[in-house]
Design an enzyme around this catalytic site. Sequence first.
Site, PDB file in Angstrom:
ATOM      1  N   GLU A  37     -16.304  -7.879  50.217  1.00  0.00           N
ATOM      2  CA  GLU A  37     -16.610  -6.616  50.515  1.00  0.00           C
ATOM      3  C   GLU A  37     -15.603  -5.307  51.133  1.00  0.00           C
ATOM      4  OE1 GLU A  37     -15.972  -8.064  54.333  1.00  0.00           O
ATOM      5  OE2 GLU A  37     -17.093  -8.541  52.465  1.00  0.00           O
ATOM      6  N   ASP A  38     -14.430  -7.110  52.509  1.00  0.00           N
ATOM      7  CA  ASP A  38     -13.407  -5.631  51.649  1.00  0.00           C
ATOM      8  C   ASP A  38     -12.040  -5.058  51.415  1.00  0.00           C
ATOM      9  OD1 ASP A  38     -12.176  -8.289  51.398  1.00  0.00           O
ATOM     10  OD2 ASP A  38     -12.372  -9.146  53.645  1.00  0.00           O
ATOM     11  N   ASN A  39     -11.935  -5.856  49.879  1.00  0.00           N
ATOM     12  CA  ASN A  39     -11.282  -5.543  49.133  1.00  0.00           C
ATOM     13  C   ASN A  39     -12.075  -4.712  48.267  1.00  0.00           C
ATOM     14  OD1 ASN A  39     -10.099  -5.902  45.894  1.00  0.00           O
ATOM     15  ND2 ASN A  39      -8.779  -6.494  47.446  1.00  0.00           N
ATOM     16  N   ALA A  47     -11.853  -1.185  49.925  1.00  0.00           N
ATOM     17  CA  ALA A  47     -10.533  -0.680  49.888  1.00  0.00           C
ATOM     18  C   ALA A  47      -9.848  -0.128  48.091  1.00  0.00           C
ATOM     19  CB  ALA A  47      -9.279  -1.451  49.667  1.00  0.00           C
TER      20      ALA A  47
END
Length: 455
Positions: free
Chosen positions: A270-272, A275
């Site tokens: 989810e972080d990638n 971004a």
Amino acid sequence: MSRGNLDLVFLGSSLVGIAWYLCLWALGLLGCWAARHRYRVRPRSPLATSISAPGVSILRPLKGLDTNLYENLESTFQQEYQNFEIIFSVAEANDQALPIVRDLISKYPHIKTKVVIGEEVVGINPKVNNLIRSYRQASNDILWVLDSNVMVHPGTLARSVDALEGLPPPGSPVPRRKIAVVHHVPFAFANEAKLGSRLEEAFLNTNHAKMYIAINTVAIESCVVGKSNLYRRSDIERVNGTLKPSSAEDIHVDVQLPRGLPAFGRFLAEDNMIASALWHELELRHDLSCDVVRNVVGNMTLADYVWRRVRWIRVRKHMVLLATLLEPFTEAVVLSIIASLSFRYLFAIPPWITIMLHYTIWLFIDMDIYASLAGHPLPAAIRWGFLAAWAVRELLALPIFLFAIFGNEVVWRGNRYQVLRNGEVKRATSSHFSRLRQIMGSSVDYYEPVIQSSQ
């Protein structure tokens, strides 16, 4: 094929091989230069003492006892910043991390802190489910999401807000576009003698950091890991993970997809994806601050290390296929083979000379990256163990990749998933993958009790 045509094939292959080799060296040298320029000077931010600093909500999702958990969480309370709150979140009321959180709240009563118990299921990703309620309850627009297995320097928050607000870190040009995400390079240190722990430490502190810094210096595409990310909730609320450019006019299109953090519950990374969504949907940019986040690697076996690398290769394969397929050709071993064959054919240079020079300079660059991130050269006490782990890591890179690229199942936090297109996942139902992990002796998680010196 005639001898003449064969010679042309060898000539073309050698020229392409040398061109690729030189490009990778240019990228590696760029990463080394950027690391020196960015991380060897970390000045104190004026925001450290400013009473008008923008408000920040620090979100720390927790699950169990990560290695060094007490010190990791305490570093959040010790930020040199005048306007922040901390929100801890756990999925269950009996989570083992809660006693540590309560001890720290008692130790730092002057810090505004909140504990959120209970998740809200918005997708398959347990971290997102854990974060949703604290994300909504945060008092500030600027959010700093920190994994529980990292610790940060007291000046990190102030310098990160500088970067988010558009103040360039040392040596960086003034951003041409609004910065939407400020992220940090992870710097690992192993407190266990396990081979997997040493391999993870060597990987994160050399090759991973070098390529991560170089790619973010070139900045032609989003490249973010999620251990420590600073962004604005108002920006997150405008994206939905489709990676299609949006505008004020089409903000209500695709109403079947949620916007904001719930939209990313369907992804494993989810972080990638957050971004990437900010980059592609809003055409905003990212920046690295001049800080690292320190990641204590606990009791990780060789099998744990292998399965961790397998997991993220399989996720990346479904997100950026071409870049993932090129990964083996960026590693030291494959590059040394390409270079030695190309230079032998074109210039009659003996392969042993090329290989010797290749690994000598490659190792020198990696050690310089380590020194830039750590703030000091590789300590003598761990030198030979680290170098041995570095060599083993390089040798394992290609076999791990070849195994990972042909599968789609991964294990994360004890659950098995099947990776779908764009990094979306669903629960896996087959048992073959689990049996293979059991044969290799992989553990499920790396949680360990922490001895609290304050008690």
